[in-house]
Design a protein around this motif. Structure first.
Motif, PDB file in Angstrom:
ATOM      1  N   GLY A  57       9.457  -2.469  -5.252  1.00 23.89           N
ATOM      2  CA  GLY A  57      10.246  -1.446  -4.586  1.00 23.89           C
ATOM      3  C   GLY A  57      11.326  -0.878  -5.486  1.00 23.89           C
ATOM      4  N   ILE A  58      12.014  -1.754  -6.224  1.00 25.45           N
ATOM      5  CA  ILE A  58      13.050  -1.296  -7.151  1.00 25.45           C
ATOM      6  C   ILE A  58      12.435  -0.448  -8.265  1.00 25.45           C
ATOM      7  CG2 ILE A  58      14.759  -2.054  -8.847  1.00 25.45           C
ATOM      8  CD1 ILE A  58      15.234  -4.507  -7.081  1.00 25.45           C
ATOM      9  N   ILE A  59      11.302  -0.942  -8.805  1.00 27.00           N
ATOM     10  CA  ILE A  59      10.619  -0.186  -9.865  1.00 27.00           C
ATOM     11  C   ILE A  59      10.148   1.169  -9.336  1.00 27.00           C
ATOM     12  CG2 ILE A  59       8.604  -0.163 -11.378  1.00 27.00           C
ATOM     13  CD1 ILE A  59       8.840  -3.181 -11.585  1.00 27.00           C
ATOM     14  N   MET A 112       0.828  -1.202   0.000  1.00 26.28           N
ATOM     15  CA  MET A 112       0.000   0.000   0.000  1.00 26.28           C
ATOM     16  C   MET A 112       0.866   1.258   0.000  1.00 26.28           C
ATOM     17  SD  MET A 112      -3.155   1.177   0.114  1.00 26.28           S
ATOM     18  CE  MET A 112      -4.293   0.054   0.913  1.00 26.28           C
ATOM     19  N   ILE A 113       1.941   1.246   0.789  1.00 21.69           N
ATOM     20  CA  ILE A 113       2.837   2.402   0.840  1.00 21.69           C
ATOM     21  C   ILE A 113       3.485   2.641  -0.517  1.00 21.69           C
ATOM     22  CG2 ILE A 113       4.990   3.275   1.831  1.00 21.69           C
ATOM     23  CD1 ILE A 113       4.230   1.862   4.431  1.00 21.69           C
ATOM     24  N   LEU A 114       3.920   1.571  -1.175  1.00 24.92           N
ATOM     25  CA  LEU A 114       4.536   1.708  -2.489  1.00 24.92           C
ATOM     26  C   LEU A 114       3.538   2.265  -3.501  1.00 24.92           C
ATOM     27  CD1 LEU A 114       6.599  -1.615  -2.676  1.00 24.92           C
ATOM     28  CD2 LEU A 114       7.446   0.689  -2.220  1.00 24.92           C
ATOM     29  N   ASN A 169       7.329 -11.383  -0.659  1.00 19.71           N
ATOM     30  CA  ASN A 169       8.555 -10.604  -0.467  1.00 19.71           C
ATOM     31  C   ASN A 169       9.261 -10.335  -1.795  1.00 19.71           C
ATOM     32  OD1 ASN A 169       8.284 -10.431   2.347  1.00 19.71           O
ATOM     33  ND2 ASN A 169       9.324 -12.389   2.660  1.00 19.71           N
ATOM     34  N   ALA A 170       9.278 -11.338  -2.662  1.00 17.13           N
ATOM     35  CA  ALA A 170       9.917 -11.151  -3.974  1.00 17.13           C
ATOM     36  C   ALA A 170       9.178 -10.103  -4.788  1.00 17.13           C
ATOM     37  CB  ALA A 170       9.968 -12.483  -4.722  1.00 17.13           C
ATOM     38  N   ILE A 171       7.845 -10.145  -4.741  1.00 21.38           N
ATOM     39  CA  ILE A 171       7.037  -9.161  -5.467  1.00 21.38           C
ATOM     40  C   ILE A 171       7.298  -7.760  -4.919  1.00 21.38           C
ATOM     41  CG2 ILE A 171       4.680  -8.376  -5.907  1.00 21.38           C
ATOM     42  CD1 ILE A 171       3.822 -11.286  -5.983  1.00 21.38           C
TER      43      ILE A 171
END
Length: 263
Positions: free
Chosen positions: A233-235, A159-161, A226-228
């Motif tokens: 996060g990187i994107i 949600m934060i992302l 976590n992988a998603i």
């Protein structure tokens, strides 16, 4: 420098045209309510299935409102922030910062008011209906659903992302001069985000029982959660960097209005 930023944030707040005098008023109002409807629908459809309605209901709509503040400020007649002799780089930085600050302030305000309301309601119930306070499950057991509801860390991070993406991309789109292109970009971004969430929901529904868990708990128990989040996060970090860079270039090209006092 910190005091200068705080002072300029106040100027940005005073530059918001709350009287509705801004470019394309009817279209902007219709677009705003349409996007708000989509954001609330997104909240209910993905994040609040069989889940208690809390302040989380307001997260995405608050991000949309923050972007709307930037849009009315940039298109309004009351443009105090452009009368200050500062560089455009400083202005662009503060506009992005303002979107995040306005979101946090609104979120904290609603949270505090919500807590105050709940405490007042509990006090009222305790005074007039004390028999309903403090009841526990039989044999002192805790339902399994209670543990499931507590395990939602990954969903909150997601949600934060999402909020960060809305704030940065939305603020960048505001800098686009052409109104039709700007509205098209908002629509395209909304459609892309909704499609992504729809695909993610279909993935979650294959492993989670939505009748009992819903999206929040379902996503958190995914092995790939976590992988998603790492990929998203990187994107998100990359998009935020590109958004600030693009927004700055659009602003320095005077894509909103000519700036008389800016360097």
């Amino acid at each position: 420098m910190f005091k200068k930023v705080i002072a300029y944030q106040r100027i940005l707040l005073n530059s918001i045209s709350m009287d509705g005098n801004y470019e394309g008023k009817p279209t902007n109002i219709i677009s705003f309510f349409f996007v708000m409807f989509l954001s609330v629908f997104l909240e209910f459809n993905f994040f609040l299935e069989n889940y208690s309605i809390t302040v989380n209901l307001f997260i995405i709509p608050l991000a949309v409102i923050s972007v709307w503040f930037i849009n009315t400020m940039a298109r309004g007649e009351k443009r105090i922030f452009e009368t200050v002799p500062v560089s455009r780089k400083f202005i662009a930085f503060n506009i992005f910062l303002f979107s995040g600050i306005s979101f946090v302030v609104m979120y904290l305000t609603i949270t505090i008011l919500g807590i105050a309301f709940i405490l007042s309601l509990m006090g009222f119930l305790y005074l007039f209906f004390p028999q309903h306070i403090g009841s526990t499950p039989p044999n002192g057991t805790v339902p399994e659903e209670a543990y499931q509801l507590a395990n939602t860390t990954q969903s909150y991070v997601l949600m934060i992302l999402i909020v960060v993406l809305i704030l940065f991309i939305g603020t960048t789109i505001v800098f686009i001069k052409n109104r039709k292109i700007r509205i098209a970009c908002f629509a395209g971004f909304s459609a892309l985000g909704y499609t992504f969430m729809l695909l993610l929901k279909s993935k979650v529904s294959k492993i989670a029982n939505f009748d009992k868990l819903g999206f929040y708990q379902g996503f958190s128990i995914m092995k790939q959660a976590n992988a998603i989040l790492i990929v998203i996060g990187i994107i998100t970090a990359l998009i935020c960097f590109l958004s600030v860079l693009t927004g700055y270039k659009l602003y320095t090209k005077k894509n909103i209005k000519d700036l008389t006092y800016c360097k």
